[in-house]
Design a protein around this motif. Sequence first.
Motif, PDB file in Angstrom:
ATOM      1  N   ARG A  28     -32.136 -14.487  20.536  1.00 47.49           N
ATOM      2  CA  ARG A  28     -31.822 -13.772  19.292  1.00 47.49           C
ATOM      3  C   ARG A  28     -32.659 -14.357  18.157  1.00 47.49           C
ATOM      4  N   GLY A  29     -32.870 -13.574  17.134  1.00 49.10           N
ATOM      5  CA  GLY A  29     -33.796 -13.940  16.075  1.00 49.10           C
ATOM      6  C   GLY A  29     -33.237 -14.871  15.011  1.00 49.10           C
ATOM      7  N   VAL A  30     -34.042 -15.038  13.994  1.00 53.28           N
ATOM      8  CA  VAL A  30     -33.733 -15.944  12.899  1.00 53.28           C
ATOM      9  C   VAL A  30     -32.519 -15.457  12.113  1.00 53.28           C
ATOM     10  N   ILE A  31     -32.414 -14.144  11.913  1.00 54.90           N
ATOM     11  CA  ILE A  31     -31.283 -13.595  11.149  1.00 54.90           C
ATOM     12  C   ILE A  31     -29.963 -13.921  11.843  1.00 54.90           C
ATOM     13  N   PHE A  32     -29.905 -13.758  13.163  1.00 57.31           N
ATOM     14  CA  PHE A  32     -28.698 -14.104  13.922  1.00 57.31           C
ATOM     15  C   PHE A  32     -28.370 -15.577  13.766  1.00 57.31           C
ATOM     16  N   THR A  33     -29.388 -16.417  13.821  1.00 59.17           N
ATOM     17  CA  THR A  33     -29.187 -17.863  13.691  1.00 59.17           C
ATOM     18  C   THR A  33     -28.670 -18.225  12.304  1.00 59.17           C
ATOM     19  N   ILE A  34     -29.223 -17.597  11.265  1.00 57.71           N
ATOM     20  CA  ILE A  34     -28.759 -17.859   9.897  1.00 57.71           C
ATOM     21  C   ILE A  34     -27.308 -17.410   9.730  1.00 57.71           C
ATOM     22  N   ILE A  35     -26.991 -16.210  10.216  1.00 52.81           N
ATOM     23  CA  ILE A  35     -25.621 -15.702  10.100  1.00 52.81           C
ATOM     24  C   ILE A  35     -24.657 -16.591  10.873  1.00 52.81           C
ATOM     25  N   LEU A  36     -25.066 -17.017  12.079  1.00 45.53           N
ATOM     26  CA  LEU A  36     -24.247 -17.932  12.868  1.00 45.53           C
ATOM     27  C   LEU A  36     -23.958 -19.208  12.094  1.00 45.53           C
ATOM     28  N   GLY A  37     -24.979 -19.775  11.478  1.00 50.81           N
ATOM     29  CA  GLY A  37     -24.808 -21.018  10.729  1.00 50.81           C
ATOM     30  C   GLY A  37     -23.935 -20.855   9.495  1.00 50.81           C
ATOM     31  N   ILE A  38     -24.124 -19.774   8.751  1.00 44.76           N
ATOM     32  CA  ILE A  38     -23.338 -19.554   7.536  1.00 44.76           C
ATOM     33  C   ILE A  38     -21.876 -19.289   7.876  1.00 44.76           C
ATOM     34  N   ILE A  39     -21.632 -18.409   8.840  1.00 44.51           N
ATOM     35  CA  ILE A  39     -20.247 -18.137   9.245  1.00 44.51           C
ATOM     36  C   ILE A  39     -19.626 -19.393   9.853  1.00 44.51           C
ATOM     37  N   GLY A  40     -20.410 -20.136  10.630  1.00 45.55           N
ATOM     38  CA  GLY A  40     -19.914 -21.394  11.194  1.00 45.55           C
ATOM     39  C   GLY A  40     -19.534 -22.394  10.125  1.00 45.55           C
ATOM     40  N   ALA A  41     -20.328 -22.463   9.045  1.00 47.18           N
ATOM     41  CA  ALA A  41     -20.004 -23.367   7.939  1.00 47.18           C
ATOM     42  C   ALA A  41     -18.714 -22.944   7.252  1.00 47.18           C
ATOM     43  N   LEU A  42     -18.542 -21.645   7.076  1.00 46.01           N
ATOM     44  CA  LEU A  42     -17.310 -21.152   6.462  1.00 46.01           C
ATOM     45  C   LEU A  42     -16.092 -21.442   7.343  1.00 46.01           C
ATOM     46  N   VAL A  43     -16.224 -21.150   8.642  1.00 41.66           N
ATOM     47  CA  VAL A  43     -15.111 -21.399   9.566  1.00 41.66           C
ATOM     48  C   VAL A  43     -14.840 -22.895   9.700  1.00 41.66           C
ATOM     49  N   GLY A  44     -15.888 -23.682   9.841  1.00 40.06           N
ATOM     50  CA  GLY A  44     -15.716 -25.130   9.939  1.00 40.06           C
ATOM     51  C   GLY A  44     -15.087 -25.713   8.686  1.00 40.06           C
ATOM     52  N   GLY A  45     -15.520 -25.228   7.519  1.00 44.98           N
ATOM     53  CA  GLY A  45     -14.929 -25.682   6.256  1.00 44.98           C
ATOM     54  C   GLY A  45     -13.473 -25.306   6.139  1.00 44.98           C
ATOM     55  N   TRP A  46     -13.140 -24.092   6.572  1.00 38.42           N
ATOM     56  CA  TRP A  46     -11.747 -23.643   6.522  1.00 38.42           C
ATOM     57  C   TRP A  46     -10.873 -24.488   7.446  1.00 38.42           C
ATOM     58  N   ILE A  47     -11.344 -24.719   8.677  1.00 36.49           N
ATOM     59  CA  ILE A  47     -10.568 -25.502   9.645  1.00 36.49           C
ATOM     60  C   ILE A  47     -10.427 -26.955   9.176  1.00 36.49           C
ATOM     61  N   SER A  48     -11.505 -27.552   8.694  1.00 40.00           N
ATOM     62  CA  SER A  48     -11.419 -28.954   8.268  1.00 40.00           C
ATOM     63  C   SER A  48     -10.560 -29.115   7.016  1.00 40.00           C
ATOM     64  N   THR A  49     -10.584 -28.154   6.121  1.00 41.31           N
ATOM     65  CA  THR A  49      -9.710 -28.192   4.951  1.00 41.31           C
ATOM     66  C   THR A  49      -8.258 -28.018   5.362  1.00 41.31           C
ATOM     67  N   LEU A  50      -8.029 -27.149   6.345  1.00 42.66           N
ATOM     68  CA  LEU A  50      -6.673 -26.920   6.853  1.00 42.66           C
ATOM     69  C   LEU A  50      -6.077 -28.205   7.420  1.00 42.66           C
ATOM     70  N   PHE A  51      -6.905 -28.987   8.118  1.00 42.05           N
ATOM     71  CA  PHE A  51      -6.432 -30.238   8.709  1.00 42.05           C
ATOM     72  C   PHE A  51      -6.631 -31.449   7.798  1.00 42.05           C
ATOM     73  N   GLY A  52      -7.182 -31.248   6.612  1.00 43.63           N
ATOM     74  CA  GLY A  52      -7.319 -32.315   5.638  1.00 43.63           C
ATOM     75  C   GLY A  52      -8.492 -33.250   5.848  1.00 43.63           C
ATOM     76  N   PHE A  53      -9.538 -32.792   6.566  1.00 44.38           N
ATOM     77  CA  PHE A  53     -10.696 -33.650   6.829  1.00 44.38           C
ATOM     78  C   PHE A  53     -11.775 -33.547   5.773  1.00 44.38           C
TER      79      PHE A  53
END
Length: 83
Positions: A28-53
Amino acid sequence: MGILSWIIFGLFVGIIAKWIIPGKDNHRGVIFTIILGIIGALVGGWISTLFGFGKVDGFNFTSLLVAVIGSIIILWFYRQIRR
């Protein structure tokens, strides 16, 4: 962070997640990789904030780690759905 920073951070995080979990969809191309990273950062931030990390709040090691974990989760879910 500005939009350009999110795009660069997303690209970097997406590349790391694809490198950690290789698969057939790595063509998959660069756009997919960028979207994966941005959504991953949002999800990771949400999960880590939820658990207080912490949260994704700039270019630092903690934010990178949280974003990569979130991207790995998103990539795993994406691959489960695409089966």
